[in-house]
Design a protein around this motif. Sequence first.
Motif, PDB file in Angstrom:
ATOM      1  N   GLN A   1     -16.081   1.201 -58.743  1.00 26.69           N
ATOM      2  CA  GLN A   1     -15.486   2.538 -58.741  1.00 26.69           C
ATOM      3  C   GLN A   1     -13.982   2.387 -58.574  1.00 26.69           C
ATOM      4  O   GLN A   1     -13.511   1.827 -57.583  1.00 26.69           O
TER       5      GLN A   1
ATOM      6  N   LYS B   1     -10.331   3.865 -57.940  1.00 21.29           N
ATOM      7  CA  LYS B   1      -9.587   4.981 -57.354  1.00 21.29           C
ATOM      8  C   LYS B   1      -8.105   4.782 -57.653  1.00 21.29           C
ATOM      9  O   LYS B   1      -7.319   4.394 -56.800  1.00 21.29           O
TER      10      LYS B   1
ATOM     11  N   ARG C   1     -10.579  -0.599 -55.814  1.00 15.52           N
ATOM     12  CA  ARG C   1     -11.695  -1.096 -56.633  1.00 15.52           C
ATOM     13  C   ARG C   1     -12.900  -1.288 -55.711  1.00 15.52           C
ATOM     14  O   ARG C   1     -13.003  -2.303 -55.028  1.00 15.52           O
TER      15      ARG C   1
ATOM     16  N   ASN D   1     -13.239   9.295 -65.651  1.00 13.27           N
ATOM     17  CA  ASN D   1     -13.429  10.638 -65.110  1.00 13.27           C
ATOM     18  C   ASN D   1     -12.142  11.431 -64.980  1.00 13.27           C
ATOM     19  O   ASN D   1     -12.137  12.649 -65.086  1.00 13.27           O
TER      20      ASN D   1
ATOM     21  N   TYR E   1      -1.582   5.320 -59.847  1.00  8.25           N
ATOM     22  CA  TYR E   1      -1.990   4.261 -58.927  1.00  8.25           C
ATOM     23  C   TYR E   1      -1.303   4.481 -57.592  1.00  8.25           C
ATOM     24  O   TYR E   1      -0.070   4.524 -57.526  1.00  8.25           O
TER      25      TYR E   1
ATOM     26  N   ASP F   1      -6.984   9.032 -62.421  1.00  7.77           N
ATOM     27  CA  ASP F   1      -7.028   8.045 -61.346  1.00  7.77           C
ATOM     28  C   ASP F   1      -8.458   7.740 -60.902  1.00  7.77           C
ATOM     29  O   ASP F   1      -8.685   7.312 -59.773  1.00  7.77           O
ATOM     30  N   ASN F   2      -9.415   7.950 -61.808  1.00  2.66           N
ATOM     31  CA  ASN F   2     -10.806   7.773 -61.412  1.00  2.66           C
ATOM     32  C   ASN F   2     -11.629   7.285 -62.600  1.00  2.66           C
ATOM     33  O   ASN F   2     -11.651   7.922 -63.650  1.00  2.66           O
TER      34      ASN F   2
ATOM     35  N   LEU G   1     -15.382   4.644 -63.569  1.00  3.92           N
ATOM     36  CA  LEU G   1     -16.533   3.904 -63.079  1.00  3.92           C
ATOM     37  C   LEU G   1     -16.936   2.862 -64.117  1.00  3.92           C
ATOM     38  O   LEU G   1     -17.150   3.174 -65.290  1.00  3.92           O
TER      39      LEU G   1
END
Length: 400
Positions: A148, A150, A85, A51, A240, A54-55, A57
């Motif tokens: 997910q 992040k 995570r 996405n 990160y 930093d994102n 799924l």
Amino acid sequence: MYRLGKLLFILFIFLFSNSYCQNYNISSIPDSLYENANSIIRTDITNFTINAIDNALLEEHLVITILNKSGENNGVFYEYYDPFRILKIKKANIYDSSGKLIKKIKSKDIKDFSAVSNSSKYDDNRVKYIKPLVTHYPYTVEYLYTIQFKGLINFKEWHPVSAYDIAVEKSSFLIDATNFNNFRIKKININNDSRISYSKVDNVYKWELSGFKAIESEPYSLYLSETTPGIIIAPNEFSYDKHEGKMENWKEFGNWFLGLVSEINNKNPFNKEDIPLLFAIDSLTNDPYEKAKIIYNYVQSNTRYVSVQLGIGGWQPFPVNKVNELGYGDCKALANYTNYLLNISGIKSFYALVKANSKSNIDKNFTYNQFNHVILCIPFENQDTVWLECTNQNIPFGYL
């Protein structure tokens, strides 16, 4: 019209992912897949949606039939999670040989424990663990879960043949890069493999492997990831814990790690005069090799290994003054601490990322994180380069 075609493609993948292999009767398994197999992957559907920097799924649907006791470990669910995570197990079922549901594993049956090892003091990693308690073979397990991300440095890899003595009826890997396409793809043992199909619509990629017979394990075998089909994807830029970096080439990736080290070494560093041994080392010897040996022995005698893996601490050592004060650190911290002692004593050394305890080599031509340990490199002018393992209190100087 083109956008409509793409949407139909994604819809087809979604419907396929949720409908395929609902018949878990072992009679539907092709006879050819039983050869050398202790378990058979009926379906393994992996969808990875990127996405943003930093994102991401990950959605995975795994169905695997366990044929005998030797294949039992392949039916165990074991997945890490941490604040970056977010793991959700949506389904965990067990079926008998006819495909009849015999147990739905509930949340209370899922073990959830800290991933802190005996050598760790600070670690935010946890594990969800499911071991099916079935005594009659064959049986089938089904897991459906999401993760997910992040912030992430490593993207999901696809290695459909996950173990020796395991066959694959069908496995697929989909990358949805509609919103983020700044990454690279490396194909492993795929180009001439007729068992693999490939499709792409816009920035949605899909590979599928079917009918892969089990490979019998042999002593001294290579990793399966080197000899079987696979996909590795790596971002050209990543983030990160609010630390952004690039890894389109090794220099960029190395600079990110160098920045992490420089950032913490600027926080209240100490001087040579603060450690009596360093202050007096010039009176003991003028030989850089002997000086380095004295400093290494000092580190061994005054520090111990304790892992610190909180947030960015999984990648960044904590400050040298903290190691000096507390007397412990992980591989990153102890290598950086030794590096600092050597450098303020006039001996050049380098913080070195390595791939430890592995039979496979670093892929030099494809930049991505392949490292799991840090050691120290001292390139002496008139002697061989010395490599130091800074987490061991007993091994001799320069021994690896």
